[in-house]
Design a protein around this motif. Structure first.
Motif, PDB file in Angstrom:
ATOM      1  N   SER A   1       7.059 -16.643 -61.155  1.00  0.00           N
ATOM      2  CA  SER A   1       6.545 -17.841 -60.507  1.00  0.00           C
ATOM      3  C   SER A   1       5.140 -18.142 -61.008  1.00  0.00           C
TER       4      SER A   1
ATOM      5  N   LYS B   1       2.100 -17.351 -58.698  1.00  0.00           N
ATOM      6  CA  LYS B   1       1.681 -15.950 -58.649  1.00  0.00           C
ATOM      7  C   LYS B   1       0.837 -15.697 -59.912  1.00  0.00           C
TER       8      LYS B   1
ATOM      9  N   LEU C   1      14.648 -17.525 -61.033  1.00  0.00           N
ATOM     10  CA  LEU C   1      15.648 -16.454 -61.118  1.00  0.00           C
ATOM     11  C   LEU C   1      17.053 -17.030 -60.987  1.00  0.00           C
TER      12      LEU C   1
ATOM     13  N   GLY D   1       8.603  -6.037 -53.772  1.00  0.00           N
ATOM     14  CA  GLY D   1       8.969  -7.073 -52.811  1.00  0.00           C
ATOM     15  C   GLY D   1       8.695  -6.594 -51.396  1.00  0.00           C
TER      16      GLY D   1
ATOM     17  N   GLN E   1      14.199  -5.426 -60.763  1.00  0.00           N
ATOM     18  CA  GLN E   1      13.046  -6.029 -60.091  1.00  0.00           C
ATOM     19  C   GLN E   1      11.843  -5.117 -60.266  1.00  0.00           C
TER      20      GLN E   1
ATOM     21  N   ASP F   1      13.071  -9.404 -62.973  1.00  0.00           N
ATOM     22  CA  ASP F   1      12.286 -10.191 -62.032  1.00  0.00           C
ATOM     23  C   ASP F   1      10.861  -9.675 -62.163  1.00  0.00           C
TER      24      ASP F   1
ATOM     25  N   CYS G   1       8.067 -11.064 -61.095  1.00  0.00           N
ATOM     26  CA  CYS G   1       7.137 -11.604 -60.094  1.00  0.00           C
ATOM     27  C   CYS G   1       6.094 -10.566 -59.692  1.00  0.00           C
ATOM     28  N   TYR G   2       4.852 -10.958 -59.711  1.00  0.00           N
ATOM     29  CA  TYR G   2       3.701 -10.141 -59.320  1.00  0.00           C
ATOM     30  C   TYR G   2       3.307  -9.085 -60.361  1.00  0.00           C
TER      31      TYR G   2
ATOM     32  N   TYR H   1      15.096  -8.856 -54.075  1.00  0.00           N
ATOM     33  CA  TYR H   1      14.219  -9.626 -53.186  1.00  0.00           C
ATOM     34  C   TYR H   1      15.045 -10.443 -52.176  1.00  0.00           C
TER      35      TYR H   1
ATOM     36  N   SER I   1       8.653  -5.491 -59.154  1.00  0.00           N
ATOM     37  CA  SER I   1       7.810  -5.317 -57.980  1.00  0.00           C
ATOM     38  C   SER I   1       8.635  -4.864 -56.788  1.00  0.00           C
TER      39      SER I   1
ATOM     40  N   CYS J   1      10.100 -22.648 -57.576  1.00  0.00           N
ATOM     41  CA  CYS J   1       9.512 -21.388 -57.114  1.00  0.00           C
ATOM     42  C   CYS J   1      10.132 -20.236 -57.905  1.00  0.00           C
ATOM     43  N   GLY J   2       9.713 -19.034 -57.602  1.00  0.00           N
ATOM     44  CA  GLY J   2      10.239 -17.872 -58.316  1.00  0.00           C
ATOM     45  C   GLY J   2      11.739 -17.699 -58.118  1.00  0.00           C
ATOM     46  N   THR J   3      12.178 -17.901 -56.888  1.00  0.00           N
ATOM     47  CA  THR J   3      13.615 -17.787 -56.600  1.00  0.00           C
ATOM     48  C   THR J   3      14.405 -18.779 -57.447  1.00  0.00           C
TER      49      THR J   3
HETATM   50  C1  LIG Z   1       7.850 -13.842 -55.009  1.00  0.00           C
HETATM   51  C2  LIG Z   1       9.006 -13.121 -55.522  1.00  0.00           C
HETATM   52  C3  LIG Z   1      10.182 -13.768 -55.860  1.00  0.00           C
HETATM   53  C4  LIG Z   1      10.364 -15.249 -55.753  1.00  0.00           C
HETATM   54  O1  LIG Z   1       9.878 -15.775 -54.603  1.00  0.00           O
HETATM   55  P1  LIG Z   1       9.471 -17.321 -54.434  1.00  0.00           P
HETATM   56  O2  LIG Z   1       8.848 -17.297 -53.088  1.00  0.00           O
HETATM   57  O3  LIG Z   1      10.725 -18.088 -54.480  1.00  0.00           O
HETATM   58  O4  LIG Z   1       8.528 -17.696 -55.511  1.00  0.00           O
HETATM   59  C5  LIG Z   1      11.199 -12.996 -56.353  1.00  0.00           C
HETATM   60  N1  LIG Z   1      11.074 -11.686 -56.509  1.00  0.00           N
HETATM   61  C6  LIG Z   1       9.952 -11.029 -56.200  1.00  0.00           C
HETATM   62  C7  LIG Z   1       9.859  -9.555 -56.413  1.00  0.00           C
HETATM   63  C8  LIG Z   1       8.882 -11.725 -55.690  1.00  0.00           C
HETATM   64  O5  LIG Z   1       7.759 -11.078 -55.404  1.00  0.00           O
END
Ligand SMILES: *Cc1c(COP(=O)(O)O)cnc(C)c1O
Length: 430
Positions: free
Chosen positions: A238, A241, A105, A184, A180, A215, A217-218, A127, A182, A100-102
């Motif tokens: 991720s 996403k 990272l 979150g 980061q 980061d 993500c999104y 996040y 986004s 996953c994204g986490t």
């Molecule tokens: C979704 C997201 C993550 C990682 O989340 P996972 O649910 O592990 O994929 C990390 N940072 C941001 C800003 C996110 O939106």
């Protein structure tokens, strides 16, 4: 409008009243020009992806996968070259083994940090799930347990970087700076790629060897540039996403410098083995095809977010970003100020889904989050938040975070349905 009656009839079968449809179309009239600009971004990014695929001579055989150790997997390796070209980086790690994204990272951080190093988040609190990874929240196996210290510089009240604070925070121990892109789960402004670029330049002007990790993500494909175009050493995200285009069934990516990506690969796999191993099984085709669709899928999601902002702002709710603001990610926050707002909104999103539309979501304790969270998603890929989904922690300011939609029309239906639920429950009047 062409097909006005037919459209109304089809929305009616999905439980949308004439009043909601008229209100929505009224809002949409004013969004025509903005939607055209979004289509242009998608067009640009579509060409960027096609160029990267052609340049790397993506071939039919690359769509097949490997088994076992995955010692030779030209499909996987070529895909990583394609990602590196899309993000304009030296290398990339794009793997099904990234859960996953986490996780992406986490390996970027653990792979590049050593005991005694310090990392600084310069975009405020990261996040939620990263709190455990870093050790902001005491967690077994965190970076803190391995002797990596953490500092944080919050964004200024107006949402911009605190350059003085960043300068004051950086020490000889500082090895990595995290940004980061986004928002979150925080109702703060999103960061533009240009703003991130300025922060990268500033950090590098203090010490060139500080690693800047974004980061992402999104954020992917919302703009025509990515943070890696402005000197970020790693962009991380991720595949369920934006960049998976809704087709990737799992996975994550890190695009960046050769050294950073290599270090991360040793944490994902093992020191010494790194990128050489990791069978792709059957996912290569969906990774390629998902990346190919990602620019248009992301554009649909951005349209949905803007539509939601305009609908709910008109009804008097605080929306972040607001109805007019430029977009840097696909997330839309709506602050209801009362728990039922979050709950009814999510029920509406769920009811609009192609899968599991009959299921009613409820707030629940989730691992990694400090309050009950309600999540709505009726997705083809479990948990994929590039698909139409909404979630929100049940705590003040009772904000719901909405994102995704594999097609703009589905996003539109979801927002209309959320509005229908709120109206039927007596929480809003049009
Ligand atoms: C979704 C997201 C993550 C990682 O989340 P996972 O649910 O592990 O994929 C990390 N940072 C941001 C800003 C996110 O939106």
């Amino acid at each position: 409008m062409l097909l006005e009656n037919e459209l109304y009839e089809s929305y009616k079968t999905l439980g949308i009243s004439k009043e909601i449809l008229d209100f929505s179309n009224e809002v949409l009239k004013e969004l025509k020009e903005r939607f055209e600009k979004i289509d242009e971004v998608a067009e640009y990014n579509q060409m960027k992806v096609i160029y990267a695929m052609q340049k790397n001579q993506v071939s039919e055989m690359h769509l097949e996968g490997s088994t076992g150790y995955g010692y030779t997997d030209p499909g996987r390796d070529t895909l990583e070259a394609v990602f590196a070209d899309v993000f304009h980086t030296e290398d990339a790690l794009v793997r099904a083994q990234i859960a996953c994204g986490t996780h992406a990272l986490t390996i970027a951080l653990f792979g590049n940090l050593r005991p005694g190093d310090e990392m600084i988040s310069i975009s405020g609190k990261p996040y939620d799930t990263l709190e455990g990874v870093i050790g902001i929240r005491e967690t077994k196996g965190s970076l803190a347990e391995y002797g990596v210290s953490y500092k944080q510089v919050d964004l200024l009240k107006n949402g911009s970087f605190d350059f003085e604070g960043i300068k004051a925070a950086i020490t000889d121990k500082t090895k990595l700076v995290e940004i980061q892109r986004s928002k979150g789960y925080l109702p703060r402004p999103t960061l533009s790629v240009q703003a991130i670029g300025e922060a990268v330049k500033f950090v590098k002007s203090i010490r060139k060897d500080i690693i800047v990790m974004v980061d992402n993500c999104y954020g992917e494909f919302v703009d025509v540039v990515e943070p890696s175009d402005f000197g970020a050493d790693m962009v991380v995200g991720s595949l369920i996403k934006n960049p998976g285009g809704g087709l990737a069934p799992l996975g994550g990516y890190i695009a960046g410098t050769k050294e950073c990506v290599e270090n991360a690969s040793y944490w994902l796999m093992t020191p010494g083995l790194g990128k050489e191993v990791g069978a792709s099984l059957g996912v290569n085709r969906s990774f390629y095809q998902g990346l190919f669709l990602a620019p248009t899928v992301t554009a649909g999601a951005v349209k949905g977010a803007i539509f939601a902002a305009n609908v709910y702002e008109r009804l008097g709710f605080k929306v972040v970003p607001d109805s007019k603001e430029p977009r840097h990610d696909i997330i839309q926050a709506v602050e209801f100020g009362f728990p039922e707002g979050v709950i009814e909104f999510c029920k509406g999103i769920q009811a609009a889904a192609p899968v599991d539309s009959h299921v009613v979501p409820e707030p629940w304790a989730m691992p990694g989050y400090d309050a009950d969270v309600i999540m709505a998603a009726g997705a083809f890929i479990s948990g994929a938040s590039i698909e139409l989904s909404a979630d929100g922690p049940i705590k003040p300011p009772y904000a719901v975070y909405f994102q995704g939609g594999l097609t703009w029309y589905h996003a539109k239906l979801g927002i209309m349905k959320s509005l229908q639920y709120l109206k039927d429950g007596g929480y809003v009047t049009l």
